[in-house]
Design a protein around this motif. Structure first.
Motif, PDB file in Angstrom:
ATOM      1  N   VAL A  60       0.840  -1.205   0.000  1.00 49.35           N
ATOM      2  CA  VAL A  60       0.000   0.000   0.000  1.00 49.35           C
ATOM      3  C   VAL A  60       0.871   1.250   0.000  1.00 49.35           C
ATOM      4  N   ARG A  61       1.966   1.218   0.745  1.00 52.05           N
ATOM      5  CA  ARG A  61       2.866   2.375   0.792  1.00 52.05           C
ATOM      6  C   ARG A  61       3.433   2.689  -0.593  1.00 52.05           C
ATOM      7  N   GLU A  62       3.812   1.657  -1.339  1.00 51.70           N
ATOM      8  CA  GLU A  62       4.349   1.873  -2.690  1.00 51.70           C
ATOM      9  C   GLU A  62       3.314   2.530  -3.596  1.00 51.70           C
ATOM     10  N   HIS A  63       2.079   2.067  -3.526  1.00 58.83           N
ATOM     11  CA  HIS A  63       1.025   2.662  -4.354  1.00 58.83           C
ATOM     12  C   HIS A  63       0.733   4.097  -3.916  1.00 58.83           C
ATOM     13  N   LEU A  64       0.744   4.334  -2.623  1.00 58.85           N
ATOM     14  CA  LEU A  64       0.495   5.688  -2.121  1.00 58.85           C
ATOM     15  C   LEU A  64       1.583   6.648  -2.572  1.00 58.85           C
ATOM     16  N   ASP A  65       2.832   6.185  -2.602  1.00 62.11           N
ATOM     17  CA  ASP A  65       3.922   7.042  -3.071  1.00 62.11           C
ATOM     18  C   ASP A  65       3.660   7.498  -4.506  1.00 62.11           C
ATOM     19  N   VAL A  66       3.175   6.578  -5.338  1.00 62.42           N
ATOM     20  CA  VAL A  66       2.856   6.930  -6.725  1.00 62.42           C
ATOM     21  C   VAL A  66       1.704   7.926  -6.774  1.00 62.42           C
ATOM     22  N   LEU A  67       0.669   7.694  -5.992  1.00 61.01           N
ATOM     23  CA  LEU A  67      -0.505   8.569  -5.996  1.00 61.01           C
ATOM     24  C   LEU A  67      -0.166   9.960  -5.476  1.00 61.01           C
ATOM     25  N   VAL A  68       0.684  10.029  -4.462  1.00 61.05           N
ATOM     26  CA  VAL A  68       1.117  11.336  -3.944  1.00 61.05           C
ATOM     27  C   VAL A  68       1.957  12.062  -4.989  1.00 61.05           C
ATOM     28  N   ARG A  69       2.859  11.321  -5.648  1.00 63.58           N
ATOM     29  CA  ARG A  69       3.711  11.919  -6.663  1.00 63.58           C
ATOM     30  C   ARG A  69       2.895  12.480  -7.819  1.00 63.58           C
ATOM     31  N   ARG A  70       1.799  11.831  -8.140  1.00 62.35           N
ATOM     32  CA  ARG A  70       0.949  12.277  -9.239  1.00 62.35           C
ATOM     33  C   ARG A  70      -0.063  13.341  -8.816  1.00 62.35           C
ATOM     34  N   GLY A  71      -0.048  13.691  -7.534  1.00 66.74           N
ATOM     35  CA  GLY A  71      -0.939  14.741  -7.065  1.00 66.74           C
ATOM     36  C   GLY A  71      -2.367  14.298  -6.843  1.00 66.74           C
ATOM     37  N   LEU A  72      -2.615  12.983  -6.835  1.00 73.32           N
ATOM     38  CA  LEU A  72      -3.969  12.466  -6.648  1.00 73.32           C
ATOM     39  C   LEU A  72      -4.310  12.255  -5.179  1.00 73.32           C
ATOM     40  N   VAL A  73      -3.278  12.129  -4.347  1.00 74.62           N
ATOM     41  CA  VAL A  73      -3.452  11.920  -2.913  1.00 74.62           C
ATOM     42  C   VAL A  73      -2.561  12.893  -2.156  1.00 74.62           C
ATOM     43  N   ALA A  74      -3.097  13.467  -1.086  1.00 73.00           N
ATOM     44  CA  ALA A  74      -2.327  14.367  -0.222  1.00 73.00           C
ATOM     45  C   ALA A  74      -1.854  13.605   1.010  1.00 73.00           C
ATOM     46  N   ARG A  75      -0.649  13.939   1.487  1.00 76.06           N
ATOM     47  CA  ARG A  75      -0.074  13.268   2.658  1.00 76.06           C
ATOM     48  C   ARG A  75       0.320  14.327   3.688  1.00 76.06           C
ATOM     49  N   GLN A  76      -0.092  14.126   4.920  1.00 76.60           N
ATOM     50  CA  GLN A  76       0.269  15.072   5.975  1.00 76.60           C
ATOM     51  C   GLN A  76       0.450  14.318   7.280  1.00 76.60           C
ATOM     52  N   ARG A  77       1.224  14.911   8.210  1.00 80.02           N
ATOM     53  CA  ARG A  77       1.460  14.270   9.490  1.00 80.02           C
ATOM     54  C   ARG A  77       0.257  14.442  10.406  1.00 80.02           C
ATOM     55  N   ALA A  78      -0.042  13.380  11.172  1.00 79.26           N
ATOM     56  CA  ALA A  78      -1.081  13.478  12.186  1.00 79.26           C
ATOM     57  C   ALA A  78      -0.577  14.304  13.360  1.00 79.26           C
ATOM     58  N   GLU A  79      -1.484  14.785  14.176  1.00 76.40           N
ATOM     59  CA  GLU A  79      -1.101  15.544  15.359  1.00 76.40           C
ATOM     60  C   GLU A  79      -0.342  14.639  16.325  1.00 76.40           C
ATOM     61  N   PRO A  80       0.738  15.158  16.948  1.00 72.02           N
ATOM     62  CA  PRO A  80       1.484  14.332  17.918  1.00 72.02           C
ATOM     63  C   PRO A  80       0.569  13.877  19.043  1.00 72.02           C
ATOM     64  N   GLY A  81       0.742  12.608  19.421  1.00 72.92           N
ATOM     65  CA  GLY A  81      -0.119  12.081  20.479  1.00 72.92           C
ATOM     66  C   GLY A  81       0.563  11.049  21.331  1.00 72.92           C
ATOM     67  N   GLY A  82       1.832  11.226  21.573  1.00 70.20           N
ATOM     68  CA  GLY A  82       2.557  10.267  22.394  1.00 70.20           C
ATOM     69  C   GLY A  82       3.981  10.104  21.897  1.00 70.20           C
ATOM     70  N   ARG A  83       4.594   8.996  22.250  1.00 72.72           N
ATOM     71  CA  ARG A  83       5.963   8.743  21.836  1.00 72.72           C
ATOM     72  C   ARG A  83       6.031   8.397  20.353  1.00 72.72           C
ATOM     73  N   GLY A  84       7.187   8.685  19.798  1.00 68.26           N
ATOM     74  CA  GLY A  84       7.399   8.339  18.406  1.00 68.26           C
ATOM     75  C   GLY A  84       6.883   9.394  17.449  1.00 68.26           C
ATOM     76  N   ARG A  85       7.264   9.252  16.200  1.00 68.13           N
ATOM     77  CA  ARG A  85       6.855  10.192  15.164  1.00 68.13           C
ATOM     78  C   ARG A  85       5.395   9.957  14.796  1.00 68.13           C
ATOM     79  N   PRO A  86       4.614  11.030  14.631  1.00 66.36           N
ATOM     80  CA  PRO A  86       3.203  10.868  14.254  1.00 66.36           C
ATOM     81  C   PRO A  86       3.066  10.158  12.906  1.00 66.36           C
ATOM     82  N   ALA A  87       1.984   9.439  12.744  1.00 63.57           N
ATOM     83  CA  ALA A  87       1.744   8.692  11.503  1.00 63.57           C
ATOM     84  C   ALA A  87       1.401   9.656  10.372  1.00 63.57           C
ATOM     85  N   TRP A  88       1.607   9.173   9.132  1.00 66.78           N
ATOM     86  CA  TRP A  88       1.150   9.915   7.959  1.00 66.78           C
ATOM     87  C   TRP A  88      -0.340   9.703   7.791  1.00 66.78           C
TER      88      TRP A  88
END
Length: 234
Positions: A60-88
């Motif tokens: 799924v990540r590979e397909h999402l990379d293609v969709l983001v690159r083509r401008g069909l899908v937007a990717r943004q970080r979730a709000e921080p909510g604990g330890r670790g880096r927030p999810a995309w």
């Protein structure tokens, strides 16, 4: 059969690229991801998408990379909510355009510029550069190495439907084997081809590369236009 072969030979020997059909078609899995995102009121995480689609997260990540690159899908970080880096978080964009409508509009604009502008090629190049900046920005462009910038621009051209082919011995030389606006390019090459070169130059600037030496030779060889995207190897 002999006559058919002769006709095939005459077609492929014509200078310039073959007609394009717009952006490269999506795979079934990528199309399924888009369909799921269209039905969501809120952005989804990679893990949630993988569960809904029934595919491994890496796939799924590979397909999402293609969709983001083509401008069909937007990717943004979730709000921080604990330890670790927030999810995309992933969400649909409104960038899907009907190819036929785009081609018709582009042809009409090319004709209008050719009739009304005292410098059609120059004006078209400026418009193309602005478009290239916008396309690269939508893909999250950031300054990088010249070689990486060229790779990103070639990927952009592929997503736009040009089917680029790089020469193994000289990656700076790129054959554009398809043209999404071939009919308009034949009628108004000074405008349409200038826009396409402008896209390359504008995108290169967004990736921090010098666009000055980029050149496009329209209909320069059988089956392709020739594009030079620096840097060339030493």
């Amino acid at each position: 059969m002999k006559n058919d072969k002769g006709r095939m030979s005459s077609v492929t020997s014509q200078p310039g690229p073959r007609p394009g059909t717009g952006a490269r078609p999506l795979s079934d899995s990528a199309a399924a991801i888009l369909e799921v995102l269209r039905g969501q009121a809120e952005p989804l995480t990679l893990a949630a998408l993988a569960r809904l689609i029934g595919l491994h997260t890496n796939t799924v990540r590979e397909h999402l990379d293609v969709l983001v690159r083509r401008g069909l899908v937007a990717r943004q970080r979730a709000e921080p909510g604990g330890r670790g880096r927030p999810a995309w978080l992933y969400s649909i964009t409104d960038a899907e355009v009907e190819t036929s409508e785009y081609a018709g509009l582009a042809a009409a604009l090319a004709a209008a510029i050719s009739r009304s502008s005292p410098s059609p090629a120059a004006d078209a190049a400026v418009a193309g550069e602005e478009w290239g900046h916008d396309l690269a920005q939508a893909r999250g462009a950031a300054p990088t190495t010249p070689d990486a910038a060229r790779t990103h621009v070639v990927e952009l051209l592929d997503d736009l439907g040009f089917r680029p082919e790089q020469e193994a011995e000289d990656p700076a030389t790129v054959r554009l084997t398809r043209c999404p606006l071939l009919e308009a390019a034949h009628r108004h090459p000074d405008v349409v081809c200038a826009v396409h070169l402008g896209i390359v130059r504008g995108a290169l600037e967004e990736y921090g590369a010098d666009p000055a030496a980029s050149e496009l030779e329209p209909f320069s060889e059988p089956g392709a236009c020739r594009l030079v995207v620096p840097p060339r190897p030493e």
